[in-house]
Design a protein around this motif. Structure first.
Motif, short mmCIF file in Angstrom:
data_model
loop_
_atom_site.label_atom_id
_atom_site.label_comp_id
_atom_site.label_asym_id
_atom_site.label_seq_id
_atom_site.Cartn_x
_atom_site.Cartn_y
_atom_site.Cartn_z
N LEU C 647 -22.46 -1.10 -26.61
CA LEU C 647 -23.12 -2.39 -26.72
C LEU C 647 -24.60 -2.16 -26.95
CD1 LEU C 647 -22.60 -5.46 -26.45
CD2 LEU C 647 -23.18 -5.25 -24.05
N LYS C 648 -25.10 -2.70 -28.03
CA LYS C 648 -26.53 -2.53 -28.33
C LYS C 648 -27.35 -3.28 -27.29
CE LYS C 648 -25.85 -2.65 -33.28
NZ LYS C 648 -26.26 -3.42 -34.45
N GLY C 649 -28.41 -2.67 -26.84
CA GLY C 649 -29.25 -3.32 -25.84
C GLY C 649 -28.79 -3.06 -24.41
N PHE C 650 -27.49 -2.81 -24.26
CA PHE C 650 -26.94 -2.43 -22.95
C PHE C 650 -26.01 -1.25 -23.14
CE2 PHE C 650 -28.15 -6.86 -22.24
CZ PHE C 650 -28.78 -6.80 -21.02
N ALA C 651 -26.52 -0.22 -23.79
CA ALA C 651 -25.69 0.93 -24.12
C ALA C 651 -25.29 1.67 -22.84
CB ALA C 651 -26.43 1.86 -25.06
N THR C 652 -24.15 2.35 -22.94
CA THR C 652 -23.68 3.15 -21.82
C THR C 652 -24.77 4.10 -21.34
OG1 THR C 652 -21.46 3.01 -22.68
CG2 THR C 652 -21.90 4.79 -21.13
N SER C 653 -25.41 4.78 -22.30
CA SER C 653 -26.42 5.75 -21.90
C SER C 653 -27.60 5.05 -21.22
CB SER C 653 -26.90 6.52 -23.13
OG SER C 653 -27.35 5.61 -24.11
N GLN C 654 -27.91 3.83 -21.65
CA GLN C 654 -29.04 3.11 -21.04
C GLN C 654 -28.74 2.72 -19.60
OE1 GLN C 654 -29.38 0.08 -24.19
NE2 GLN C 654 -31.50 0.74 -24.42
N ILE C 655 -27.53 2.21 -19.38
CA ILE C 655 -27.19 1.79 -18.02
C ILE C 655 -27.08 3.01 -17.11
CG2 ILE C 655 -25.50 0.56 -16.59
CD1 ILE C 655 -24.88 -1.18 -19.02
N MET C 656 -26.53 4.09 -17.67
CA MET C 656 -26.46 5.35 -16.90
C MET C 656 -27.87 5.81 -16.52
SD MET C 656 -23.34 6.92 -16.67
CE MET C 656 -21.73 6.95 -17.43
N ALA C 657 -28.78 5.66 -17.47
CA ALA C 657 -30.16 6.09 -17.19
C ALA C 657 -30.77 5.26 -16.07
CB ALA C 657 -31.00 5.97 -18.47
N GLU C 658 -30.44 3.97 -16.07
CA GLU C 658 -30.93 3.11 -15.00
C GLU C 658 -30.36 3.54 -13.65
OE1 GLU C 658 -31.56 -1.33 -15.69
OE2 GLU C 658 -30.15 -0.81 -17.27
N VAL C 659 -29.04 3.81 -13.67
CA VAL C 659 -28.38 4.26 -12.43
C VAL C 659 -29.07 5.53 -11.93
CG1 VAL C 659 -26.25 5.21 -11.48
CG2 VAL C 659 -26.15 3.24 -13.01
N ASP C 660 -29.29 6.47 -12.84
CA ASP C 660 -29.92 7.73 -12.45
C ASP C 660 -31.30 7.50 -11.87
OD1 ASP C 660 -27.66 8.81 -13.41
OD2 ASP C 660 -28.55 9.86 -15.12
N ALA C 661 -32.06 6.60 -12.53
CA ALA C 661 -33.44 6.38 -12.08
C ALA C 661 -33.45 5.76 -10.69
CB ALA C 661 -34.16 5.47 -13.08
N ILE C 662 -32.50 4.85 -10.46
CA ILE C 662 -32.46 4.19 -9.16
C ILE C 662 -32.01 5.16 -8.07
CG2 ILE C 662 -31.13 2.50 -7.84
CD1 ILE C 662 -31.38 0.67 -10.28
N CYS C 663 -31.08 6.02 -8.42
CA CYS C 663 -30.50 6.92 -7.41
C CYS C 663 -31.25 8.23 -7.29
CB CYS C 663 -29.03 7.19 -7.73
SG CYS C 663 -28.03 5.71 -7.70
N LYS C 664 -32.44 8.29 -7.84
CA LYS C 664 -33.17 9.55 -7.77
C LYS C 664 -33.62 9.84 -6.34
CE LYS C 664 -35.32 10.94 -11.82
NZ LYS C 664 -36.40 10.68 -12.77
#
Lengths: 144, 331, 664, 130
Positions: C647-664
């Protein structure tokens, strides 16, 4: 840094149309909930791939909660119905593997339910905090 | 002992090859050992006569081979499919992975296949040859002078003991008798046993099992539901790429993701557990999903009909809530 | 690598009260990709926006993160700001540090920590953003209305009056629908024909409207603004452009024993027929199931008498293909079959009729010329029993009736009862009801008049059984308020049959990829806020195809649907939402999982040739997303086993990156 | 409603498998009942009374033995409430309160007509076993 009481890390996936708006409403009404809840905005709860949930646990989240529109109210008509099946199966599987079932949750929360959002987050955080740290799914290498 | 004989299959294969119905035959060929059979394509009658093998070690599910084997070939491939293979075949047809017109399916009845590890547990290591005799399997080991006899019952693979169906759901032609579905097969017994444990016990059980994983990917490579053009574990953009993880943790992730990927599409053929060199009961993950799907959303057998809508791409407005999953089980 | 600018807003004290904004701006400076980070009192103010624009120019920013209020509040504002500075608007991400941080947390330390994490997540996502442009598609300025009842007629007229071309497809030989069969209309009792037929004439004469009567839609392809529709014009064996509708053929036709469907089989018509006098188009149609010429090849009488030579026994079905920008569904309803309710003796006595049949019996143009006579013996009935809710409000016993309230029955039954008592004061009229439901302007007043002025006996209770006995119908019923069982010797029993969507609706919905509920009513895009649109873009709903409706509601909805269509057709181009799904064809398995979960029918499969690494070619079935139809929910991305769908704008890699950033 | 009564109500609902709350008070059961005039309480009242827990008068009433178990009400109820099954459950409750069952199961087969519907037989025994 001073030693605080244990705060679990909660990742909340919220759909843009209902739950994210519900979270905004909780803010508008100044209804507080623990600051360890971090919200990720998705267009619809059906955008949440089980891999995101697993990834969050892998990276050290202690609890993952999914919020979407109430069944029947999905902005995209059917998205949350798929979410409901996917998450029912995923959470059942995690439980089967021995991951505490209290760490996962799906809650339907409308744009009008700011109070419910805050209350849900309070309850969920409390439940997860009672379990302590997520050791079973965390990949310790990610904690460096 | 199979009631189907090698001769029944070879004569059928040769006649279909000769009259031009098919241009190749997917069958079994002897591998390193007599019990280690390899699926293989046969193009000539001579090759079939000399090298075609059929015995109690023909457990391999042919349906997945057809995905790629039907591509580069003129005409049809003859595939001998056991009842459980036909479910996988149908599922692949549902997913448009196989061109039905390229396959000539001969359904063969099956009396349950033997599991070499069960035999090995009885006879000990060092098996040099096995022959299938009417009164049992004659197993010759390098340590014994006389062959030991193992009964078919003792040798039968776990997945065949609780065989879900002896009925072929797809074929052009049938050899042997058509069987019945077996709803009383109790294939979820072990799953229920695990469910009854405490979370700690379950975690301990799975940690014990999954920590043995060497990430050889055999389960994925053999799985007929895993026919993706590019597997997510090989795809750097999927967020799940990992080929050789360093900790036991990632094995766990790998198996959860894999099980979820095939949920609703897994026909419960049991190939994952058959090929696992570490004997991890991977089918227990898939069966958990199947059991949950059956209890939550009504009985569903992947591959039973071509074109059926898998439970995960379907819904009803009254589905149970994820929170009710556990209430329901009275846990 | 992106060059990211971070802008932390104070929002006066709204944010700055609980979040140390300066510390946030300072902390985020060190995040990957960030080249500039600052804070300001009001980022959304002109000065704040200028600050962003200047920074974009000065630092050659490729992306902007604004840590401020909810994206639901000012995402559009900041996207416009970025666009004004020459940046792609989708290179803006918002970190919600007001509603979801400063307003819900009291502790400065904790609030600041969280704000930093939220900012970090937004930066992580933005690092993977790509510029997105909304696609544009042209709009065919022509609308199709399926169904020529009052709903279709009103919609077509409104669209045509706005200056757009409209085609009506009607499966019957004439437009008019159910309303043409009605006698009077509640609550004003004006005659249905008097108010409907002028509209029908307007439709027939409107320069912007074409009527395809006796026709069906057989295929629909395409998407909003660009539908390709195939219409089958069934052979009526009469040249439509030649026939004058004089009716001479009907007089001469020897086959006179054809059940007249317009009068619901209460009388007969000829094999060549015009359904009723005011039919539009007023053209004869030969019913091939009864025409002697069509069946035996010997007759040809109509052809002989036709003065203009309009008869053509060899006419063939005609297939028309036309392009449309919008499609309005107005397929209407039918009363349900009474087969499953034989306790009311519908199959046993001609004097048990449905309300629609009763309309015809009361209608001046009906089989009895408007005199109420019993169908069995033509005698004047004295005792009439009306039964409400026949098949409506039935529990999930769907095989028998319908779960919903049919909505119109209470009012038309009051109308019937009132009309009978008005015309024939010597009659006794009983109405058995469960509830009388009269929400609507002047509706309850109308029902009360039936009781108070006209003396209709309204009895709370149901009829349990009707048994024909001699020339009477023995009605056994309960009177719940009097706690009695009643036995009435009636002359006629009128059943208020539940209504159901027309049987053509289901297959049409499949063609249109428009969703339906379990009762086969079309689903609206939003039950409250978008009641005349289907979730499938470009498909609109008019009248009873969406749910039971009376005439005033239908006309209101028809007008609303027309205004939505006009709103679409005035546009030359449609600008899509760029945040849509996209399939990576190289990874697609062709398994159809995504197609099955897509609520909009935005995904189609094509066979496409691919060059393989070994230089051979291979034809593979791959998914393609129509960006004009996709609404960007993302259901397909999770259903896809191989991860080919993103999904453009909510790509898998983008959401994963958000998850990673939050769980750092 | 006292506790004992609500237990009994729950028991009757459980035995009958009927959800009286589904009733929409249309009265079709009473309209269709051939034994209506014989009854003090009519089928629709039955449903209503069970729903409200007014069980004492119901259990004392002769009406429960007047039901012919013809199932016309079950067949015609638009909401699937099945009043006859409630009647049957109330009768059963009376018998259980008396603490007896007059016939042993094994005594029954020789004395019944094979063509009779099962439920009619069982009902008849309950009805005439008071």
């Amino acid at each position: 840094m001073q030693v605080n009481e244990y705060k679990p890390l909660i990742v909340a996936f919220c759909c843009n149309w209902c739950s994210y708006a519900g979270a905004d409403l909780a803010g508008n009404n100044r209804l507080s909930y623990p600051d360890n809840v971090k919200i990720i905005r998705v267009p619809c709860s059906c955008r949440v791939n089980p891999m995101f949930v697993l990834r969050a646990f892998q990276r050290g989240a202690d609890g993952v909660i999914l919020c979407g529109c109430h069944p029947g109210d999905c902005h995209y008509t059917s998205g949350n119905y798929y979410t409901r099946r996917r998450m029912a199966l995923l959470f059942s599987m995690l439980d089967y593997l021995g991951i505490e079932r209290e760490r996962t949750r799906v809650e339907w929360c409308s744009a009008a339910e700011g109070a419910k959002f805050a209350q849900t987050m309070n309850e969920f955080t409390e439940a997860v905090a009672a379990l302590g740290e997520n050791k079973r799914l965390e990949d310790l290498r990610c904690k460096e | 002992m199979q009631r189907i004989t090698r001769e029944m299959l070879t004569s059928k294969a040769i006649s279909l090859l000769n009259d031009g119905t098919v241009s190749a035959v997917l069958g079994w060929r002897e591998g390193e050992f007599s019990y280690d059979l390899t699926p293989s394509l046969f193009y000539t009658a001579e090759d079939i006569e000399q090298n075609f093998v059929f015995n109690d070690f023909c457990g391999a599910n042919f349906s997945k081979y057809l995905v790629t084997k039907t591509l580069g070939i003129e005409g049809k491939i003859l595939a001998f499919l056991k009842p459980c293979d036909t479910y996988s075949f149908n599922q692949l047809l549902t997913e448009h992975r196989i061109d039905r017109s390229k396959v000539y399916v001969v359904g063969i009845s099956c009396d349950g296949m033997a599991d070499i590890s069960k035999i090995r547990a009885i006879t000990g290591d060092g098996i040099s040859s096995i022959s299938c005799e009417p009164d049992g399997l004659k197993v010759q080991t390098i340590y014994d002078d006389e062959p030991k006899t193992v009964s078919y019952e003792d040798a039968m693979a776990e997945r065949c003991i609780c065989c879900k169906s002896k009925k072929h759901v797809c074929y052009d032609e049938l050899i042997g008798e058509e069987g019945e579905e077996n709803p009383d097969c109790n294939r979820f017994g072990k799953v229920a046993e695990l469910e009854a444990m405490t979370p700690d016990e379950r975690f301990a059980f799975w940690r014990g099992e999954l920590s043995r994983c060497i990430r050889c990917n055999a389960c994925r490579d053999v799985c007929p539901a895993c026919t993706c053009e590019k597997c997510v574990f090989n795809n750097p953009n999927s967020g799940a790429e990992n080929k050789a993880p360093a900790t036991s943790f990632e094995e766990q992730m790998f198996h959860i993701i894999r099980a979820f990927h095939v949920a609703g599409r897994c026909t419960d053929c049991g190939e994952c557990s058959r090929v696992c060199p570490q004997h991890i009961p991977l089918h227990l993950l898939n069966r958990k999903f199947i059991k949950d799907i059956n209890t939550f959303y009504g009985e569903y057998q992947a591959g039973k009909e071509v074109g059926s809508r898998a439970p995960l791409v379907d819904y009803t407005t009254g589905d149970l809530e994820p929170g009710q999953v556990f209430e329901r089980e009275g846990m | 690598m992106q060059r990211i600018g971070v802008f932390v807003c104070w929002c006066g004290t709204n944010i700055a009260g609980t979040v140390d904004v300066k510390r946030v701006a300072e902390a985020l400076k060190n995040e990957p990709g960030v080249v500039y980070s600052d804070n300001y009192q009001y980022m959304c103010s002109q000065a704040g926006q200028d600050m962003i624009k200047n920074a974009i120019h000065e630092y050659k920013l490729t992306g902007v993160v604004v840590c401020s209020c909810s994206p639901r509040m000012h995402e559009t504002t900041f996207r416009k700001t970025a666009a004004a500075a020459g940046l792609n608007p989708y290179m803006v991400e918002i970190a919600n540090i007001r509603e979801q941080c400063s307003w819900v947390h009291k502790d400065m330390e904790a609030g600041t920590e969280k704000a930093i994490i939220l900012g970090r997540a937004a930066i992580a996502k933005l690092n993977l953003n790509t510029p997105l442009t909304a696609g544009e598609t042209p709009v065919t300025k022509r609308a199709l209305v399926i169904g020529g009842g009052i709903a279709g007629i009103q919609t077509a007229l409104d669209i045509a009056d706005a200056g757009f071309k409209v085609d009506i497809v009607e499966k019957k030989p004439t437009i008019g629908g159910k309303m043409a069969q009605l006698d009077k209309t509640f609550p004003t009792l004006d005659c249905a024909a008097c108010i409907l037929t002028p509209k029908m004439v307007d439709v027939g004469q409107h320069e912007n409207i074409r009527i395809f009567s006796y026709s069906e839609v057989t295929d629909v392809k395409g998407f909003v603004g660009n539908f390709d529709v195939t219409i089958k014009r069934k052979a009526r064996f009469v040249k439509e452009d030649v026939c004058t509708g004089c009716g001479l053929c009907m007089e001469k036709c020897p086959m006179k024993k054809v059940p007249n469907e317009f009068n619901l089989g209460l009388d007969n018509r000829t094999a060549i027929y015009i359904p009723f006098a005011q039919a539009v188009p007023k053209v004869a149609t030969i019913d091939p199931n009864y025409c002697i010429m069509k069946k035996t090849g010997k007759c040809g009488l109509c052809s002989t008498v036709c003065t203009v030579g309009a008869i053509d026994y060899n006419q063939q079905d005609e297939i028309i293909e036309e392009k449309y920008g919008a499609i309005v569904v107005a397929t209407g309803f039918n009363p349900i079959s009474m087969d499953k309710f034989d306790e009311y003796a519908y199959s046993q006595s001609k004097d048990v009729v449905t309300s629609l049949e009763f309309e015809r019996l009361m209608n001046a143009a009906g089989p009895t010329q408007g005199t109420l006579l019993r169908p069995s013996d033509g005698k004047h009935p004295h005792t009439l029993v009306f039964v409400q809710c026949v098949g409506s409000r039935c529990e999930a016993c769907a095989e028998k009736g319908k779960e919903y309230c049919s909505k119109i029955c209470c009012m038309y039954t009051a109308k019937h009862a009132m009309l009978v008592r008005d015309k024939y004061p010597d009659t006794e009229v009983y109405v058995f009801y469960i509830d009388v439901r009269t929400p609507g302007k002047n509706f309850d007043e109308f029902y009360r008049r039936a009781v108070e002025e006209y003396g209709v006996h309204y009895i709370k209770g149901m009829v349990g059984k009707v048994a024909p006995e001699g020339d009477k119908l023995m009605v056994q019923a309960s009177d719940l308020l009097d706690n009695k069982q009643l036995h009435i010797a009636a002359d006629m029993v009128i059943l208020a049959a539940a209504i159901e969507p027309d049987e053509s609706a289901r297959s049409l919905a499949t063609m249109l990829t428009a969703s339906m509920d379990t009762n086969d009513f079309f689903t609206e895009a939003h039950p409250k806020l978008r009641p005349v649109e289907s979730p499938t873009a470009g498909i609109y709903l008019s009248g009873a195809c969406q749910g039971p409706k009376d005439i005033p509601d239908t006309v209101a909805q028809a007008g609303a649907a027309a205004s939505k269509v006009i709103g679409l057709l005035v546009k030359d181009k449609l600008t899509g939402n760029p945040c849509v799904a996209e399939s990576n064809e190289l990874m697609c398995n062709g398994c159809s999982a995504c197609e099955k979960v897509c609520p909009y029918g935005a995904i189609t499969y094509v066979d496409k040739e691919f060059r393989m690494p070994d230089r051979t070619t291979r034809v593979r079935r791959v998914a393609q997303v129509n960006p004009a139809v996709c609404q960007g929910c993302g259901a397909c991305t999770v259903a896809c086993p191989s991860g080919a769908m993103d999904l453009k704008g909510f790509a898998t890699s983008q959401i994963m990156a958000e998850v990673d950033a939050i769980c750092k | 409603m006292d506790n004992k009564n609500s237990n009994l109500q729950a028991e009757i609902v459980r035995m009958s498998g009927v959800n009286p709350r589904k009733c929409m008070r249309c009265g079709k059961c009473s309209a269709t009942c051939p034994a209506y005039d014989e009854m003090e309480y009519h089928p629709h009242q039955f449903v209503y009374m069970v729903e409200n827990g007014e069980l004492e008068p119901l259990m004392k009433s002769k009406s429960i033995y007047k039901c012919l178990t013809c199932f016309a009400c079950v067949d015609r109820c638009p909401r699937g409430v099945e009043p006859a099954k409630l009647v049957e459950a109330v009768r059963l409750a009376v018998i259980r309160q008396q603490g007896k069952n007059h016939l042993k199961p094994e005594d029954i087969p020789p004395i019944v007509d094979e063509d009779l519907p099962q439920q009619a037989i069982v009902t008849a025994f309950r009805k005439y076993a008071k």
